[in-house]
Design an enzyme around this catalytic site. Sequence first.
Site, short mmCIF file in Angstrom:
data_model
loop_
_atom_site.label_atom_id
_atom_site.label_comp_id
_atom_site.label_asym_id
_atom_site.label_seq_id
_atom_site.Cartn_x
_atom_site.Cartn_y
_atom_site.Cartn_z
CG ASN A 39 -1.08 3.27 4.90
OD1 ASN A 39 -0.41 4.30 5.02
ND2 ASN A 39 -1.36 2.50 5.92
CB ILE A 40 -6.07 5.50 1.30
CG1 ILE A 40 -5.09 6.54 0.75
CG2 ILE A 40 -7.46 6.12 1.53
CD1 ILE A 40 -5.41 7.05 -0.65
CD GLU A 41 -5.39 1.73 7.89
OE1 GLU A 41 -6.07 2.09 8.89
OE2 GLU A 41 -4.33 1.07 7.97
CB CYS B 283 2.20 -4.09 -3.09
SG CYS B 283 0.94 -3.02 -2.38
CB CYS C 97 1.24 -6.66 1.22
SG CYS C 97 0.23 -5.98 -0.12
CB CYS D 236 -0.51 -0.98 0.01
SG CYS D 236 -0.99 -2.46 0.90
CD GLU E 290 3.92 -0.77 -0.50
OE1 GLU E 290 2.82 -0.31 -0.13
OE2 GLU E 290 4.59 -1.56 0.19
N1 THU Z 1 0.37 -1.38 4.12
C1 THU Z 1 0.96 -0.66 3.12
O1 THU Z 1 0.55 0.47 2.81
N2 THU Z 1 2.01 -1.21 2.48
C2 THU Z 1 2.59 -2.38 2.80
O2 THU Z 1 3.54 -2.78 2.17
C3 THU Z 1 2.06 -3.19 3.92
C4 THU Z 1 0.79 -2.71 4.51
C5 THU Z 1 -0.74 -0.78 4.86
C6 THU Z 1 -2.10 -1.35 4.61
C7 THU Z 1 -2.81 -0.99 5.91
O3 THU Z 1 -3.31 0.32 5.80
C8 THU Z 1 -1.72 -1.00 6.96
O4 THU Z 1 -0.50 -0.90 6.25
C9 THU Z 1 -1.71 -2.23 7.86
O5 THU Z 1 -1.71 -3.40 7.09
#
Ligand code: THU
Length: 130
Positions: free
Chosen positions: A42-44, A89, A86, A53, A55
């Site tokens: 994940n990259i926020e 995804c 999620c 996310c 995935e």
């Molecule tokens: N996130 C993912 O990368 N994959 C998932 O299946 C669920 C959520 C990440 C998004 C965000 O950076 C952090 O988790 C919290 O939601």
Amino acid sequence: MEEKEIFQKLVEARDSAIAEYSGFKVGAVLVTAQGEIYTGHNIESSSYSLTICAERVALFKALSEGEREFKKIYIISNKEEFCPPCGACRQVLMDFAPDITVILQTPAGQRKEIPLKELLPLAFTKNKLK
Ligand code: THU
């Protein structure tokens, strides 16, 4: 690639996550029909909703390299519980890899396999646009 190596790649991907706001690190390993591996984490963004996310990062990396057939996607987080994908995804995976198997892993080594079609029943797909 052996399961043990995949698990190692999964953990490496997760540990590289850019998750400074949530602290929730996620790693994904996507396996193509030919057995090629694409990793993602994940990259926020400071504008939270622009976050992506793990995935989708793995899937978009693979698609951008010309891959079109996918077998499995492994997912792990830095928490003890399974990290199911999620809704967003699930939809994008359904668009590009409807027959994929989702493999959830925990840091302790628990594992759960689920076909994507079970995670997204009655899915919206491109056929509905015809
Ligand atoms: N996130 C993912 O990368 N994959 C998932 O299946 C669920 C959520 C990440 C998004 C965000 O950076 C952090 O988790 C919290 O939601």
